[in-house]
Design a protein around this motif. Structure first.
Motif, mmCIF file in Angstrom:
data_model
loop_
_atom_site.group_PDB
_atom_site.id
_atom_site.type_symbol
_atom_site.label_atom_id
_atom_site.label_comp_id
_atom_site.label_asym_id
_atom_site.label_seq_id
_atom_site.Cartn_x
_atom_site.Cartn_y
_atom_site.Cartn_z
ATOM 1 N N GLY A 17 -3.764 35.868 -23.364
ATOM 2 C CA GLY A 17 -4.597 36.155 -22.195
ATOM 3 C C GLY A 17 -4.079 37.247 -21.287
ATOM 4 O O GLY A 17 -4.824 37.779 -20.463
ATOM 5 N N ALA A 20 -6.080 40.657 -21.145
ATOM 6 C CA ALA A 20 -7.352 40.565 -20.425
ATOM 7 C C ALA A 20 -7.124 40.519 -18.918
ATOM 8 O O ALA A 20 -7.899 41.095 -18.148
ATOM 9 C CB ALA A 20 -8.128 39.330 -20.888
ATOM 10 N N LEU A 21 -6.057 39.846 -18.496
ATOM 11 C CA LEU A 21 -5.727 39.807 -17.077
ATOM 12 C C LEU A 21 -5.478 41.226 -16.564
ATOM 13 O O LEU A 21 -6.023 41.632 -15.531
ATOM 14 C CB LEU A 21 -4.489 38.923 -16.886
ATOM 15 C CG LEU A 21 -4.103 38.515 -15.483
ATOM 16 C CD1 LEU A 21 -3.238 37.260 -15.544
ATOM 17 C CD2 LEU A 21 -3.388 39.581 -14.731
ATOM 18 N N GLN A 24 -8.644 43.231 -16.323
ATOM 19 C CA GLN A 24 -9.410 43.006 -15.090
ATOM 20 C C GLN A 24 -8.893 43.912 -13.980
ATOM 21 O O GLN A 24 -9.666 44.484 -13.218
ATOM 22 C CB GLN A 24 -9.322 41.533 -14.655
ATOM 23 C CG GLN A 24 -10.143 40.625 -15.518
ATOM 24 C CD GLN A 24 -11.078 39.763 -14.696
ATOM 25 O OE1 GLN A 24 -11.602 40.176 -13.669
ATOM 26 N NE2 GLN A 24 -11.296 38.556 -15.167
ATOM 27 N N SER A 65 -3.386 46.399 -21.797
ATOM 28 C CA SER A 65 -4.636 45.645 -21.630
ATOM 29 C C SER A 65 -5.465 45.575 -22.922
ATOM 30 O O SER A 65 -6.533 44.973 -22.938
ATOM 31 C CB SER A 65 -5.475 46.237 -20.498
ATOM 32 O OG SER A 65 -5.947 47.517 -20.839
ATOM 33 N N THR A 82 -2.038 39.355 -11.165
ATOM 34 C CA THR A 82 -2.574 38.098 -10.639
ATOM 35 C C THR A 82 -2.518 38.098 -9.119
ATOM 36 O O THR A 82 -3.500 37.751 -8.450
ATOM 37 C CB THR A 82 -1.788 36.893 -11.207
ATOM 38 O OG1 THR A 82 -1.863 36.927 -12.631
ATOM 39 C CG2 THR A 82 -2.340 35.585 -10.691
ATOM 40 N N PRO A 94 -11.168 34.554 -14.333
ATOM 41 C CA PRO A 94 -10.809 34.810 -15.727
ATOM 42 C C PRO A 94 -12.006 34.637 -16.644
ATOM 43 O O PRO A 94 -12.913 33.857 -16.366
ATOM 44 C CB PRO A 94 -9.729 33.770 -16.022
ATOM 45 C CG PRO A 94 -9.776 32.784 -14.931
ATOM 46 C CD PRO A 94 -10.484 33.398 -13.774
ATOM 47 N N ASP A 98 -7.934 31.634 -22.718
ATOM 48 C CA ASP A 98 -6.642 32.315 -22.811
ATOM 49 C C ASP A 98 -6.328 33.070 -21.525
ATOM 50 O O ASP A 98 -5.210 32.998 -21.012
ATOM 51 C CB ASP A 98 -6.610 33.279 -24.002
ATOM 52 C CG ASP A 98 -6.586 32.566 -25.344
ATOM 53 O OD1 ASP A 98 -6.372 31.338 -25.380
ATOM 54 O OD2 ASP A 98 -6.792 33.251 -26.366
ATOM 55 N N GLU A 99 -7.312 33.777 -21.005
ATOM 56 C CA GLU A 99 -7.083 34.518 -19.769
ATOM 57 C C GLU A 99 -6.849 33.556 -18.601
ATOM 58 O O GLU A 99 -5.990 33.803 -17.745
ATOM 59 C CB GLU A 99 -8.259 35.457 -19.457
ATOM 60 C CG GLU A 99 -7.970 36.351 -18.272
ATOM 61 C CD GLU A 99 -9.104 37.299 -17.924
ATOM 62 O OE1 GLU A 99 -9.029 37.899 -16.841
ATOM 63 O OE2 GLU A 99 -10.067 37.428 -18.710
ATOM 64 N N ALA A 102 -3.328 32.532 -18.651
ATOM 65 C CA ALA A 102 -2.462 33.600 -18.145
ATOM 66 C C ALA A 102 -2.480 33.628 -16.616
ATOM 67 O O ALA A 102 -1.426 33.742 -15.973
ATOM 68 C CB ALA A 102 -2.890 34.951 -18.716
ATOM 69 N N TRP A 103 -3.670 33.523 -16.022
ATOM 70 C CA TRP A 103 -3.770 33.499 -14.555
ATOM 71 C C TRP A 103 -2.997 32.318 -13.989
ATOM 72 O O TRP A 103 -2.246 32.456 -13.022
ATOM 73 C CB TRP A 103 -5.229 33.382 -14.129
ATOM 74 C CG TRP A 103 -6.062 34.607 -14.196
ATOM 75 C CD1 TRP A 103 -6.292 35.400 -15.275
ATOM 76 C CD2 TRP A 103 -6.850 35.166 -13.132
ATOM 77 N NE1 TRP A 103 -7.172 36.401 -14.949
ATOM 78 C CE2 TRP A 103 -7.527 36.279 -13.652
ATOM 79 C CE3 TRP A 103 -7.061 34.807 -11.801
ATOM 80 C CZ2 TRP A 103 -8.382 37.056 -12.876
ATOM 81 C CZ3 TRP A 103 -7.916 35.578 -11.029
ATOM 82 C CH2 TRP A 103 -8.557 36.703 -11.566
#
Length: 148
Positions: A17, A20-21, A24, A65, A82, A94, A98-99, A102-103
């Motif tokens: 994840g 993807a974080l 963003q 990313s 984050t 998210p 998975d993301e 991660a957050w």
């Protein structure tokens, strides 16, 4: 065959994840990738979220990313993304489990909480429901890694 521990499963989701974080942050940061990479590194230093050896450039941030780049993402970058995302007026959330993991992992790494309820209550309102399950898993993972 040996069954993996729940912590292993959770951390694998975190690593998957992380790109993807950071994606963003790249998408919502509203600046050039080189500038967003600079902001990320300087914020990490000032907010004491990590000590980047060098300030990455926009190409590095874009590479971090990319799907599948989870093992390449430094923890300071994810923690800082984050930190910045939870403060954005756009109220990002998210996209996927998975993301979310991660957050949640980074949320717990960024601050000290006495218990799960405090960690959950400290989340911005718009993140409480999207991160509920992931934060529970992150808390369990964090507690499982402590030595008595």
């Amino acid at each position: 065959m040996t069954k993996t521990m729940p912590q292993d499963d959770f951390y694998a989701k975190v690593r998957r994840g992380l790109p993807a974080l950071l994606g963003q942050w790249l998408a919502l940061g509203q600046d050039a990738p080189d500038r967003l990479a600079l902001i990320l590194a300087e914020t990490a230093r000032v907010a004491k979220l990590g000590e980047p050896e060098a300030t990455p450039d926009g190409a590095t941030l874009a590479a971090w990313s990319a799907p599948g780049a989870g093992d390449e993402v430094p923890l300071w970058a994810a923690r800082t993304a984050t930190f910045l995302l939870v403060q954005m007026p756009a109220r990002p959330v998210p996209d996927g489990d998975d993301e979310a993991c991660a957050w949640a992992y980074c949320w717990l790494r960024n601050r000290d909480f006495d218990d799960f309820a405090a960690a959950h209550a400290a989340l911005p309102e718009h993140l409480r429901e999207p991160l509920d399950a992931a934060l529970k898993a992150a808390w369990t993972d964090r507690q499982g890694l402590r030595l008595v």
